[in-house]
Design an enzyme around this catalytic site. Structure first.
Site, mmCIF file in Angstrom:
data_model
loop_
_atom_site.group_PDB
_atom_site.id
_atom_site.type_symbol
_atom_site.label_atom_id
_atom_site.label_comp_id
_atom_site.label_asym_id
_atom_site.label_seq_id
_atom_site.Cartn_x
_atom_site.Cartn_y
_atom_site.Cartn_z
ATOM 1 N N GLY B 279 0.809 -1.211 0.000
ATOM 2 C CA GLY B 279 0.000 0.000 0.000
ATOM 3 C C GLY B 279 0.842 1.260 0.000
ATOM 4 O O GLY B 279 1.927 1.296 -0.588
ATOM 5 N N SER B 280 0.332 2.265 0.722
ATOM 6 C CA SER B 280 0.855 3.620 0.568
ATOM 7 C C SER B 280 2.325 3.806 0.922
ATOM 8 O O SER B 280 2.922 4.803 0.537
ATOM 9 C CB SER B 280 0.033 4.569 1.426
ATOM 10 O OG SER B 280 -1.329 4.397 1.132
ATOM 11 N N THR B 281 2.924 2.882 1.701
ATOM 12 C CA THR B 281 4.356 3.043 1.986
ATOM 13 C C THR B 281 5.141 3.114 0.681
ATOM 14 O O THR B 281 6.205 3.710 0.613
ATOM 15 C CB THR B 281 4.879 1.878 2.836
ATOM 16 O OG1 THR B 281 4.251 0.687 2.410
ATOM 17 C CG2 THR B 281 4.577 2.096 4.290
ATOM 18 N N LYS B 283 4.370 4.790 -1.860
ATOM 19 C CA LYS B 283 4.357 6.144 -2.443
ATOM 20 C C LYS B 283 5.709 6.825 -2.284
ATOM 21 O O LYS B 283 6.084 7.691 -3.072
ATOM 22 C CB LYS B 283 3.271 6.991 -1.776
ATOM 23 C CG LYS B 283 1.886 6.626 -2.254
ATOM 24 C CD LYS B 283 0.822 7.424 -1.540
ATOM 25 C CE LYS B 283 -0.549 6.881 -1.901
ATOM 26 N NZ LYS B 283 -1.539 7.079 -0.867
#
Lengths: 130, 560
Positions: B279-281, B283
């Site tokens: 997920g967002s890690t 980004k």
């Protein structure tokens, strides 16, 4: 003169023989000592391995934490309590009263410990009387 | 008196005397010569004893201590604390042909070794053979008890047993051995030949782990796992300057001292073997690539008012702001819409090249055999570019993620992850982003904690930065909205990054304390915060007042 020399030589020979024999025995004894010491060092080193493993087992962080929670009144330090430069310790403010050292042991735990000790000793004496 | 006989006598006597005298004189000469020779030898002996230098005397009398020989080298942590060692034990065997009453002997033996079966022992002892094994690896107490039975047909064979004094701690990093001392998992397996090398058995294998940090991480993860009723957890502490893994935890774990009955789930190393859509890690990498390629600057922004519709997919935000967002805001509020648009501007090729460069598309180089290969689409479409930009559609192991983030924050040097203790850092590093990009990324990561989704990770005084990640677990034909992978990738201190701390919870559930939320910012960030508070003093990171000016550039662009 000659007799003196002869007698001296004989005595010297005997003394030398005795001294050499003695030396040999002492050397043998020392060599045995050294061997025994070497064996002792070997045994000790093996024992140290076992003790190191045991130390490691007994001081595993989980065990230390359990003991600390049980007996100590210490808490993890807050960021404000950690000094970045320990070589520059500030002086106590003039108006601040000295605080009494509360000690590191939990009061309850230290009492408990004493109780346990006495318990044990009474049990022991009972065992003896039986 | 008559003079003549006297003369005669004297002559006679003189002649005889002179002959004797000569003989005696000669004898005397020989004796003196001999004595002289003996004297010289005596003097020389004393001289040798006194004049030989002491070192020469002692070296010729070197004491030989029989070396303590072990079959397998020890494993120690970075501070020399023993993690695995070989200790001597005894294995019990019997010579049944010497036993007159097998029934009695068997009964006696089973009374001291209750885990043996009576029928089995009786059968073995009445077999009449010359040699049967009865039990391997007895404790010293058991050995003493068996000896105390006084049955001469029982005897012991010296054997060695692998002991892990810390039990479950670091089980996945260490691995375990079989009954003959061959490594079957972890570094025990990876370095099996080195550990069994007879010439190097006295030289311990030094790992990069720190057992105190390992415990703090395991303790916090266990607490979070039971609080959120998660099915698994993983955690990692890494030195960002050297790539050394200081702690590595995978839960549920096992006790390597006793691996009988341990299931595959316990043996599975979630840090290196498990690959997750994080997920967002992820980004972090999209932003690092875009800033490094100068596709965007802090001043730019993207419209995140409406969800994005691409093909049959819709990209939504978990924390929707429904407005135009600046680049630091997209990162701090973890906007999927903004990040996906940024990835399109970056382009598929550059994104792919960057991820490959930073090691996301290859298995990690960690010294373990349990290493999972990342999963990513074979053909990288436009939609892949967009979802991968926020960590969906690509599955990597936590250790890969930590290695990549460490490289982004430490000035751009990619340090391969290692479990070996190294003294000299930065030998095999590769520059993957510029120092300026790294500085900007540090600002962004700190902003996530100060103003964004990870405020629960702010360990006061330690300047933590990081990125939360919450991903739905893939199920057949889509994603499961209820089953989450919640993680937080933290780095501290942000003004001079030293350690990366990662925590991941597998299928956590919200609690009253988290108001029912189970996202990375709610369940994983507090774990990282607690671990930092507990371990920073151990690792020598001093708390200090923050220099706000460092983050001003990004801070000014974030509105609440």
């Amino acid at each position: 003169m000659r007799r003196v020399v002869t007698a001296f030589a004989a005595v010297a020979a005997l003394a030398c023989g005795a001294a050499v024999l003695k030396l040999k025995l002492v050397v043998q004894e020392k060599a045995d000592d050294v061997r025994a010491l070497a064996a002792q060092i070997h045994d000790d080193r093996e024992a140290i391995r076992v003790l190191e493993a045991e130390w490691s087992y007994l001081t595993t962080p989980r065990a230390l934490q359990d003991q600390s929670v049980k007996f100590l009144a210490l808490m993890p330090p807050k960021a404000t309590q950690v000094m970045a430069e320990p070589d520059r310790i500030p002086f106590r403010p003039k108006d601040a009263d000295p605080v009494e050292d509360p000690g590191v042991l939990l009061p309850a735990a230290s009492n408990q410990k004493d109780d346990k000790k006495t318990d044990k000793s009474t049990r022991n004496t009972k065992g003896h009387s039986l | 008196m008559n003079a003549v006989p006297i003369r005669h006598a004297t002559i006679l006597e003189g002649e005889r005397k002179s002959a004797m005298e000569v003989a005696r004189g000669r004898l005397m000469v020989a004796a003196v010569l001999f004595m002289g020779a003996f004297g010289v030898m005596a003097v020389r002996t004393v001289d040798l004893g006194l004049s030989t230098p002491e070192e020469k005397q002692t070296t010729s009398r070197q004491i030989v201590v029989p070396p303590v020989s072990v079959a397998r080298a020890d494993i120690v942590d970075r501070n020399g604390e023993i993690l695995a060692t070989n200790l001597e034990t005894a294995s019990l065997y019997a010579n049944p042909s010497e036993i007159r009453n097998p029934k009695e002997a068997a009964a006696k033996l089973v009374s001291v070794l209750p885990d043996l079966s009576l029928a089995d022992v009786e059968e073995k002892l009445s077999s009449g053979r010359k040699f049967v094994w009865l039990k391997r690896k007895l404790t010293p107490r058991q050995k003493w008890q068996v000896n105390a039975l006084g049955i001469p047909a029982f005897a012991f064979e010296r054997e060695e047993e692998r002991i892990y004094p810390h039990g479950r701690l670091a089980a996945h990093a260490l691995g375990y051995v079989d009954v003959d001392g061959n490594g079957l998992a972890g570094v025990e397996h990876y370095f099996n030949d080195r550990l069994n090398d007879h010439d190097r058995a006295g030289e311990p294998l030094k790992l990069s782990l720190d057992i105190r940090v390992q415990y703090a991480l395991a303790d916090e993860l266990e607490a979070a796992m039971s609080a959120h009723r998660a099915i698994g957890a993983a955690g990692l502490v890494m030195d960002v300057r050297t790539g050394e893994v200081v702690a590595m935890v995978s839960l549920p774990d096992y006790d390597p001292n006793n691996i009988t009955g341990v299931g595959d789930d316990e043996r599975f190393n979630r840090v290196s073997q498990g690959v997750y859509e994080l997920g967002s890690t992820f980004k972090t990498f999209t932003f690092a690539a875009a800033l490094d390629e100068k596709v965007v600057t802090f001043k730019d922004g993207y419209d995140a008012t409406q969800p994005l519709h691409v093909a049959r997919f819709t990209i939504r935000d978990d924390h929707p702001k429904r407005r135009y967002l600046s680049v630091p805001e997209i990162f701090a509020y973890s906007s999927n819409i903004g990040t996906a648009q940024m990835a399109l501007d970056l382009g598929t090729e550059r994104q792919q090249a960057f991820l490959s460069n930073i090691g996301m598309l290859q298995p990690t180089t960690l010294e373990l055999t349990e290493v999972g290969a990342p999963i990513y689409p074979a053909s990288w479409h436009k939609i892949s570019t967009m979802t991968i930009s926020y960590g969906h559609g690509i599955a990597v192991s936590p250790i890969q993620l930590a290695t990549g983030v460490a490289a982004v924050v430490n000035g751009g040097h990619l340090m391969p992850a290692t479990l070996m203790h190294t003294d000299h850092a930065g030998q095999t590093s590769r520059q993957i982003v510029s120092a300026k990009t790294s500085r900007e990324m540090r600002q962004l990561l700190r902003m996530v904690v100060l103003k964004g989704t990870a405020s629960r990770a702010d360990a006061v005084g330690y300047r933590v930065g990081g990125k939360t990640g919450t991903a739905e677990k893939p199920r057949a034909g889509g994603y499961d909205r209820k089953a989450l992978i919640s993680s937080f990738m933290g780095v501290y201190p942000m003004d001079d990054p030293q350690y990366a701390v990662f925590a991941l919870l597998d299928e956590p559930r919200g609690t009253k304390e988290t108001f029912g939320y189970a996202s990375g910012g709610w369940v994983a960030a507090p774990v990282v915060k607690n671990v930092i508070l507990r371990t920073a003093p151990l690792l020598g990171v001093a708390p200090k007042k923050e220099d706000q000016g460092l983050y001003q550039q990004a801070a000014l662009l974030i509105e609440k």
